[in-house]
Design an enzyme around this catalytic site. Structure first.
Site, PDB file in Angstrom:
ATOM      1  N   HIS A  65       0.867  -1.170   0.000  1.00 26.15           N
ATOM      2  CA  HIS A  65       0.000   0.000   0.000  1.00 26.15           C
ATOM      3  C   HIS A  65       0.912   1.230   0.000  1.00 26.15           C
ATOM      4  O   HIS A  65       1.963   1.240   0.653  1.00 26.15           O
ATOM      5  CB  HIS A  65      -0.919   0.008   1.213  1.00 26.15           C
ATOM      6  CG  HIS A  65      -2.118  -0.880   1.049  1.00 26.15           C
ATOM      7  ND1 HIS A  65      -2.821  -1.402   2.120  1.00 26.15           N
ATOM      8  CD2 HIS A  65      -2.752  -1.340  -0.075  1.00 26.15           C
ATOM      9  CE1 HIS A  65      -3.833  -2.140   1.664  1.00 26.15           C
ATOM     10  NE2 HIS A  65      -3.803  -2.118   0.346  1.00 26.15           N
ATOM     11  N   ASP A  67       1.216   4.179   1.316  1.00 27.88           N
ATOM     12  CA  ASP A  67       1.735   4.883   2.487  1.00 27.88           C
ATOM     13  C   ASP A  67       2.831   4.104   3.199  1.00 27.88           C
ATOM     14  O   ASP A  67       3.448   4.615   4.133  1.00 27.88           O
ATOM     15  CB  ASP A  67       0.606   5.242   3.459  1.00 27.88           C
ATOM     16  CG  ASP A  67      -0.238   4.047   3.880  1.00 27.88           C
ATOM     17  OD1 ASP A  67      -0.393   3.125   3.070  1.00 27.88           O
ATOM     18  OD2 ASP A  67      -0.758   4.045   5.014  1.00 27.88           O
TER      19      ASP A  67
END
Length: 306
Positions: A65, A67
């Site tokens: 992901h 982030d």
């Protein structure tokens, strides 16, 4: 680099805020720099933290992901620009190999650093190189996600007054370490009677996950448990549906694991005051901190077991 500390470079989940950058976490320990989940803007965070990026020797990606990995490419390019001569080891879920490659080779640059990839396709001990033992376990998230446990080896320390009383010095000390016993003038001396064991420290890094047994196993007796707590209890339904934890759930996992210190992180942008996470968790686990950017959390050497 003799310090033993965790430095938080970012602690926001999914998107940065005016006061929190996307997550990134640096452990400086045993002459290594262990960088976990460098989110977008990590390179700049090093500047604000007044830390040279060249301290980084190993990079860990829990999952792909954005982030948790968007800062990977720029960090590798920065290390390349700084002409680091030590290898850069990169650990990540093997299922995300294509995403790792996209991040590593996403722009044009002449790579001269030595990057050693460790795509992880199993649980358990994934590397043991003397300074540390690296353990990975699958977490309970929406995509293939790894949690990490880093452990240094136990060390044997001589008891000075006993060594002096026996008149031991020089090369014979190495013989005693190797053979566990030596005989001098007809008297046998045993290593166990002249030394003690300093148990190696462990830290655990838990990224996105629901509460699960893997979290407890990774954090068992850890000096520091760095753990996501995206939500507060009032939004527990969101934590469940997005496969995250609340501060209370993270504290409950830390208590079950017997961790010594809990550092909460990965706060949703909906919350302006991260202090709320600390207060919620303290009801379960007293030695807890809500991560603050550029703050250092130290873990001095464990006292010896004599």
């Amino acid at each position: 680099m003799s310090c033993r500390e965790l430095i938080v470079l970012g602690c926001s989940s999914q998107q940065p805020t005016r006061t929190r950058n996307q997550g990134a976490y640096l452990f400086r320990w045993n002459n290594e720099g262990l960088l976990f989940d460098p989110g977008e803007g990590t390179q700049r965070q090093f500047i604000f933290a007044n830390i040279a990026p060249t301290v980084v020797s190993r990079i860990f990606i829990s999952h792909f992901h954005g982030d948790h990995c968007l800062g990977l490419g720029s960090m590798l390019m920065r290390l390349n620009l700084d002409k680091v001569t030590h290898p850069i080891h990169c650990y990540y879920p093997a299922s995300g190999k294509k995403y790792f490659d996209r991040l590593r080779y996403g722009t044009i640059y002449h790579e001269t650093i030595h990057v050693i990839e460790h795509p992880i396709d199993r649980e358990g001990i994934v590397e043991d190189f003397g300074s540390f033992r690296i353990e990975a376990r699958r977490l309970d998230h929406l995509v293939d996600t790894l949690g990490w446990r880093i452990t240094e080896p136990d060390t044997i320390k001589f008891i000075p007054e006993k060594i002096k009383a026996c008149g031991l010095r020089g090369p014979i000390m190495q013989d005693l370490l190797r053979d566990k016993q030596i005989t001098i003038n007809g008297k046998t001396l045993y290593l166990k009677d002249l030394s003690y064991v300093r148990k190696g420290d462990s830290v655990a890094v838990i990224s996105d996950s629901l509460p699960c047994q893997s979290v407890i196993d990774l954090a068992r007796d850890a000096r520091i448990m760095l753990c996501e707590s995206t939500y507060l209890e009032e939004h527990r339904h969101l934590a469940k549906s997005h496969y995250h934890m609340t501060a209370k759930q993270a504290a409950t996992q830390a208590l079950a694991a017997g961790a010594q210190q809990l550092v909460l992180t990965h706060f949703s942008a909906r919350y302006l005051n991260s202090r709320e996470f600390e207060l919620e968790a303290k009801e379960i686990f007293p030695n807890v901190f809500a991560a603050e950017e550029f703050r250092s959390y130290s873990f001095p050497k464990n006292p010896p077991s004599k």
